[in-house]
Design an enzyme around this catalytic site. Sequence first.
Site, PDB file in Angstrom:
ATOM      1  N   ARG A   1       0.817  -1.213   0.000  1.00 58.66           N
ATOM      2  CA  ARG A   1       0.000   0.000   0.000  1.00 58.66           C
ATOM      3  C   ARG A   1       0.850   1.262   0.000  1.00 58.66           C
ATOM      4  O   ARG A   1       0.484   2.282   0.600  1.00 58.66           O
ATOM      5  CB  ARG A   1      -0.952   0.013   1.202  1.00 58.66           C
ATOM      6  CG  ARG A   1      -1.929  -1.144   1.237  1.00 58.66           C
ATOM      7  CD  ARG A   1      -2.893  -1.125   0.053  1.00 58.66           C
ATOM      8  NE  ARG A   1      -3.759  -2.287   0.109  1.00 58.66           N
ATOM      9  CZ  ARG A   1      -3.470  -3.470  -0.423  1.00 58.66           C
ATOM     10  NH1 ARG A   1      -2.335  -3.616  -1.080  1.00 58.66           N
ATOM     11  NH2 ARG A   1      -4.306  -4.475  -0.332  1.00 58.66           N
TER      12      ARG A   1
ATOM     13  N   SER B   1     -11.404  -0.028   2.701  1.00 57.22           N
ATOM     14  CA  SER B   1     -10.643  -0.293   3.922  1.00 57.22           C
ATOM     15  C   SER B   1     -10.079   1.017   4.466  1.00 57.22           C
ATOM     16  O   SER B   1      -9.281   1.669   3.793  1.00 57.22           O
ATOM     17  CB  SER B   1      -9.502  -1.265   3.628  1.00 57.22           C
ATOM     18  OG  SER B   1     -10.016  -2.496   3.156  1.00 57.22           O
TER      19      SER B   1
ATOM     20  N   GLU C   1      -5.655   4.462   5.720  1.00 58.02           N
ATOM     21  CA  GLU C   1      -5.287   4.283   4.320  1.00 58.02           C
ATOM     22  C   GLU C   1      -5.684   5.476   3.459  1.00 58.02           C
ATOM     23  O   GLU C   1      -4.904   5.905   2.608  1.00 58.02           O
ATOM     24  CB  GLU C   1      -5.926   2.999   3.769  1.00 58.02           C
ATOM     25  CG  GLU C   1      -5.461   2.624   2.380  1.00 58.02           C
ATOM     26  CD  GLU C   1      -5.859   1.213   1.986  1.00 58.02           C
ATOM     27  OE1 GLU C   1      -6.083   0.988   0.785  1.00 58.02           O
ATOM     28  OE2 GLU C   1      -5.944   0.344   2.860  1.00 58.02           O
TER      29      GLU C   1
END
Length: 357
Positions: A160, A239, A343
């Site tokens: 990520r 998420s 995130e």
Amino acid sequence: MQELHDAPLAPLTTFRLGGPATRLVTATTDAEVIAAVRAADDSGTPLLVVGGGSNLVIGDKGFDGTALRIATTGFELRGTTLELAAGEVWTDAVARTVEAGLAGVECLAGIPGSAGATPIQNVGAYGQEVSSTITEVVAYDRRAGAAVTLTNEECAFSYRHSRFKDDPSRYVVLRVRFALEDAGGLSAPLRYAETARALGVEPGDRVPLADARETVLKLRAGKGMVLDPEDHDTWSAGSFFTNPILTDAQFADFHARVRERLGDGAEPPAYPAGEGHTKTSAAWLIDKAGFGKGYGDGAARISTKHTLALTNRGGATTEDLLELAREIVAGVREAFGVTLVNEPVTVGVSLQGSPVQ
């Protein structure tokens, strides 16, 4: 280019949250994107780049500067090589690669947002990451004042993360190039146990591309991870927290706290994450810390379908969302000694509670 003033930004995000931008510019070509960025840089105006809006948390006061909405189009397939304009809708592009019989991104179906955002956070799901197929990223380098082409290696992809997140104000992605695979209409080897199980095969097997895509879409929809205007569980950024990656020492301490809290036989999720590191599940942490599906009593709550998604139930403010996120972070830290990291990108606000100036 289209230009609006005091323009609402909430409708451009999947959270449907955030105040207005002083100025909103919509660019439909690479040249327009570059011109808008240069104009902002030359005048010293703060710049916010908006793609599909699926990874943005914008403060209630909005953005004092120029918001640049990238609406470029372009899907060019040459053999197994694919080039996407940054503004292409990602999930539509995935569908077209499956229709063309090419493997490599089929398990990334249903992820909201634009193609230009995928390399920034190395988008991944169900055993695939874009870093495994991206060959080059064409971007405007604001420091150099010119378009540049970065190789996969130069993008410095990790979980990520990428070079673009290390220096978020430097690059504006224009195009992304991929190397896909012609496997005779079959998917790439399935690497995610849940996907394989749903398809009735073993991890490592290949299945028809369309079956892989449809299965992933069903799995995502069951978790509220496919956009649906009528379903508030999808008024989210997917998420909200990344899965923590812990050193061996950190994991040992975490493991001890899990057993202390849940009993001697309790075993947290653990996945290899490179030498000396283990990845665990943010969703598991949130749930075991006492924040289950649907948690919350205000307009911002945890999704009723997935503990990892924070949602706007309608009428929420960004501060409502952040208060919930902070409560979860504090609760998980107290229970397990692990600090969750958001995130989505925050604009004008911070999960730590201090406004960004």
